[in-house]
Design an enzyme around this catalytic site. Structure first.
Site, PDB file in Angstrom:
ATOM      1  NE  ARG A  56     -13.142 -24.221 -17.136  1.00  0.00           N
ATOM      2  CZ  ARG A  56     -13.529 -25.429 -17.533  1.00  0.00           C
ATOM      3  NH1 ARG A  56     -14.747 -25.841 -17.253  1.00  0.00           N
ATOM      4  NH2 ARG A  56     -12.716 -26.197 -18.204  1.00  0.00           N
ATOM      5  CE1 TYR A 100      12.591 -34.665 -11.470  1.00  0.00           C
ATOM      6  CE2 TYR A 100      11.000 -34.729 -13.266  1.00  0.00           C
ATOM      7  CZ  TYR A 100      11.767 -35.375 -12.319  1.00  0.00           C
ATOM      8  OH  TYR A 100      11.701 -36.741 -12.212  1.00  0.00           O
ATOM      9  CG  HIS A 108      -8.085 -22.647 -10.937  1.00  0.00           C
ATOM     10  ND1 HIS A 108      -8.872 -21.655 -11.487  1.00  0.00           N
ATOM     11  CD2 HIS A 108      -7.793 -23.481 -11.965  1.00  0.00           C
ATOM     12  CE1 HIS A 108      -9.030 -21.868 -12.770  1.00  0.00           C
ATOM     13  NE2 HIS A 108      -8.390 -22.978 -13.090  1.00  0.00           N
TER      14      HIS A 108
END
Length: 858
Positions: free
Chosen positions: A34, A124, A80
């Site tokens: 990570r 968006y 992931h």
């Protein structure tokens, strides 16, 4: 009460062990999976998975944008197993030109701003890869990297990406793992590629060499790095701190000065900075500011700070640097994961890992292309056989009952493989035309040339490096741009040496190791009518062993019996009067209790043309370029690797005029050989044999650097017998021989204890085992042949022995130093008898016990 755990498989474990194991597993998961980037491709797992998911979606720079939500969904669904917000945040940062020096994601929509505005929701915004991101993924489909199972073992994902770009340093990285953190700044692509190209040509280049190309971090927001010390530390050790300041210019309007901020330090929030400056001005913590406003637009940042009429811009700026993020500190930690192990790297180590990764990728790509070319060539060979025997092939196929029967008959008749026979059956009739047959032959010949080229790449390291260089140059031409962050020297980093005048000093060192420096002006004031002496107050058992003229910026090198080399700048030697005793050398450098200084060598430079020759007790000689010792360290360096029963006897500087090396042993042997016979070696080496002892118990007692055969050697034995002999009488032999007789020894002479080069302008000082010192004029010692015993230089008692000899200034010698530090000697009539340059006096060889002189200093 019934036992609920009865008849169940219960294992007793130590809770401490359980917690420890669980914590370690968690820690390694965070470190490897990570928080930290891989040193090969410079990416954290989340960034690598985002790019790979976009590669799966074929989101190259030439196709239409796709919704960020689709990309995030693929990433978390396939590779992931974490929250969508964390993945989207990582994708957004990869698209921000103010966060990444070379953005890897081309975003469309609101992806945040330098004012700290958040990006629009993922539904968006749209994204695709940038052109440089395609280079990070180039050749991924050619088996160039290993693939590993994803989190649920249903798919495969790449362990690293086959990047053509040094991404780790290009875009930097930040992350906090368990017990460690990384913070790598962005850099300029052109500088990184130039350094990598230099490293290919010079594999042993160190951080200082690479800093000729990589000047320092290059932040996407520009700014000015103030000071170079942190950069040097970071590239040499992996850790450093750099100060970044906002870039500004001063404008004048209506007789008032205006500070205009053009660029901000990396990761500084512009809106918060303006708010903080306004608050400080309002609360009168910073005087002189009348107004602060933001005039930034699409062309760039422009923060205007209007000053009052009586305010001085420089004073206001200094207060802003002190009180606001207009000056920040970036703590560099070059930590990354390599082979599943976190480590702090230096600049050369990171670039070498990138180069090694590129070599592996190119080798695997070449093997893939080679196998593919061979497979195609194999099919073409079968097709050529079919075309050449088309009538028979057609007859066999027509007579066959099915495909399998036809394949079997073709394979038997023409000795074909299964692949070739299938290709013949799949061949269209149009391939039988003359034009198609020519194309078939041309394709086959091209494949043969390609196979030969690919095989030559796998055989040649040189060709492999050439391919790497070509690809790096191609990347540089496509994507490099100018440096954005300027680097300026900081006044805080001015070395103390820069504040000390570089003026000539007379340095004196006594036999017991007391050293001092005296300004040359103290001697220039002496007039010839009343000439003074080079004087020092010493103990009764001490004497001046050597004096020389050096500048305050020159360096003294101390070589110890254990093979360590220490440095001391001349200006760090305490300055004293002409009659002061000085300070013990052992109190100026960090010697160990059992270390002895065997040689002190002054030098004004570390010229590669010069070398430092080390001579050991067991007959080993090692010559190392003086430039190897230019990196001064307070705790010294290992100059030579010694055997367990060996130690340094002396060390000397050999320059361009040096022709021979001479080594003298206790049992009267000597060898003279050409200096080139002892080739230069690195610091951490043992050296080569200088002399082979005729008797095992013999040892080396001294050595000499010779410029001319006309020079004379004065050899002295332990019973006070000595002689002067010209160098040419010592026969020139090969290194590692037994040598020749240097002195004819007997019970009367005793063993040889040392030698000096004859200098009629100096006296010989002898020290005996009971502490007696005798000064002898060298001119009174007659010359004698090599194979002779010599004459009595000094009478010693029956139970006494000479243990050390050294040259020293004449006892009543009248001398004067001119303005350049040259020594002028006069005779009794006041006539000049010699004028020697300071460089001729700039060699010091001494042998004293470091424990002497440790008593109270005066």
């Amino acid at each position: 009460m019934e036992n609920l755990f009865e008849n169940q498989d219960i294992v007793d474990i130590n809770i401490e062990d359980s917690v420890k194991t669980s914590y370690l597993d968690y820690s390694m998961s965070v470190i490897i999976g990570r928080a930290l980037p891989d040193a090969k491709d410079g990416l954290k797992p989340v960034h690598r998975r985002i790019l790979y998911a976009m590669h799966d979606l074929n989101l190259t720079s030439k196709v239409a944008y796709k919704k960020s939500a689709r990309i995030v969904g693929d990433v978390i669904g396939k590779y992931h197993p974490h929250g969508d917000i964390s993945v989207y945040d990582a994708l957004v940062r990869m698209a921000q030109s103010f966060s990444m020096r070379a953005p890897l994601v081309d975003g469309q929509g609101n992806f945040g701003s330098v004012d700290g505005d958040n990006a629009a929701a993922m539904r968006y915004t749209e994204a695709r890869m940038t052109r440089i991101a395609e280079e990070v993924l180039r050749d991924l489909d050619k088996d160039t990297v290993n693939f590993v199972p994803n989190y649920d073992d249903t798919m495969k994902e790449p362990a690293v990406l086959p990047t053509r770009v040094p991404t780790l340093l290009l875009n930097g990285s930040e992350g906090i793992a368990v017990g460690m953190a990384t913070k790598i700044p962005p850099h300029n692509l052109a500088e990184l590629l130039d350094a990598t190209l230099h490293l290919i040509e010079n594999p042993s280049a160190d951080a200082n060499d690479l800093m000729e190309f990589v000047k320092g971090p290059d932040f996407p927001t520009g700014g000015t790095i103030f000071g170079r010390r942190g950069i040097i530390d970071a590239y040499n050790t992996g850790r450093g701190r750099v100060k970044i300041r906002a870039k500004h210019h001063i404008e004048t309007r209506a007789k008032k000065e205006i500070i205009v901020i053009d660029e901000l330090p990396y990761q500084v929030n512009k809106a918060r900075l303006i708010e903080q400056i306004a608050d400080l001005a309002k609360e009168k913590q910073i005087e002189g500011i009348s107004e602060v406003r933001d005039e930034s637009d699409r062309e760039g940042i422009r923060v205007v700070i209007e000053l009052k009429k009586d305010a001085m811009a420089e004073i206001v700026l200094n207060n802003l640097y002190k009180s606001t993020p207009m000056e920040t500190t970036f703590g560099i930690i070059l930590l990354a994961v390599h082979n599943k192990e976190p480590k702090v790297f230096t600049l050369p180590e990171i670039l070498n890992i990138f180069l090694s990764h590129r070599k592996t990728v190119i080798i695997r790509r070449t093997i893939f292309d080679l196998e593919k070319a061979k497979a195609r060539a194999h099919i073409l060979e079968g097709l050529k056989i079919a075309v050449d025997n088309i009538d028979e092939v057609v007859k066999i196929i027509r007579s066959s009952s099915n495909d399998a029967d036809a394949k079997e008959k073709l394979e038997v008749r023409f000795d074909l493989s299964h692949i070739q026979s299938q290709a013949i059956l799949d061949m269209r009739l149009g391939r039988l035309t003359g034009l198609q047959r020519d194309k078939l032959e041309a394709e086959y010949q091209e494949l043969m040339l390609l196979i030969a080229e690919l095989e030559s790449i796998l055989r040649s390291e040189e060709k492999l490096n050439e391919i790497i260089k070509e690809e790096l140059v191609e990347i540089k031409e496509k994507f490099s741009n100018d440096r954005r962050t300027e680097i300026e020297d900081s006044y805080d980093e001015i070395d103390i040496e820069d504040l000390i005048p570089n003026e000539p000093m007379v340095v004196t060192i006594t036999h017991n190791g007391y050293v001092k420096r005296v300004p040359i002006k103290a001697y220039e004031k002496q007039k010839r009518g009343g000439k003074g002496k080079v004087a020092v107050t010493t103990h009764d058992d001490d004497f001046i062993e050597r004096f020389f003229v050096s500048n305050t910026h020159d360096t003294l090198m101390f070589v110890t019996n254990m093979g360590q080399l220490y440095w001391l700048k001349v200006y760090r030697i305490p300055e004293g009067s002409r009659i002061a005793k000085g300070k013990a050398v052992v109190n100026l450098i960090n010697l160990r209790a059992d270390e002895k200084i065997m040689a002190i060598i002054p030098t004004s430079d570390f010229d590669e043309a010069k070398s430092l020759a080390f001579f050991t007790k067991n007959g080993i000689v090692k010559r190392t370029s003086l430039s190897e010792f230019s990196n001064i360290r307070s705790n010294g360096v290992r100059a030579i690797v010694l055997d367990d029963d060996d130690e340094i006897v002396t060390a000397k500087i050999a320059n361009a005029d040096t022709k021979y090396l001479m080594v003298f042993t206790s049992f009267g042997q000597c060898i003279r050989f050409e200096v080139e016979k002892a080739r230069e070696q690195g610091r951490s080496t043992r050296g080569v044999r200088a002399i082979k002892f005729k008797i095992d118990s013999d040892i080396v007692v001294d050595a000499e650097i010779i410029d001319s055969e006309e020079q004379e050697i004065l050899t002295v034995s332990e019973n006070g017998i000595g002689k002067r002999t010209t160098v040419e009488e010592y026969r020139l032999t090969n290194r590692a021989g037994s040598g020749v007789i240097a002195m004819k020894l007997s019970g009367k002479t005793g063993n040889v204890i040392g030698e000096v080069l004859v200098d009629d302008t100096q006296d010989l000082m002898l020290l005996t085992s009971i502490g007696k010192m005798i000064r002898v004029d060298m001119q009174t010692i007659r010359k004698a042949g090599r194979n002779t015993s010599g004459v009595i230089i000094v009478n010693v008692d029956k139970n006494d022995k000479v243990v050390s000899i050294a040259k020293c200034p004449k006892e009543d010698e009248e001398i004067e130093l001119d303005e350049f530090g040259n020594v002028i000697r006069y005779n009794e009539d006041g006539e000049v008898v010699e004028q020697s340059s300071s460089e001729e006096n700039n060699l010091l060889d001494m042998n004293f016990d470091s424990n002497l002189g440790k008593e109270e200093d005066e």
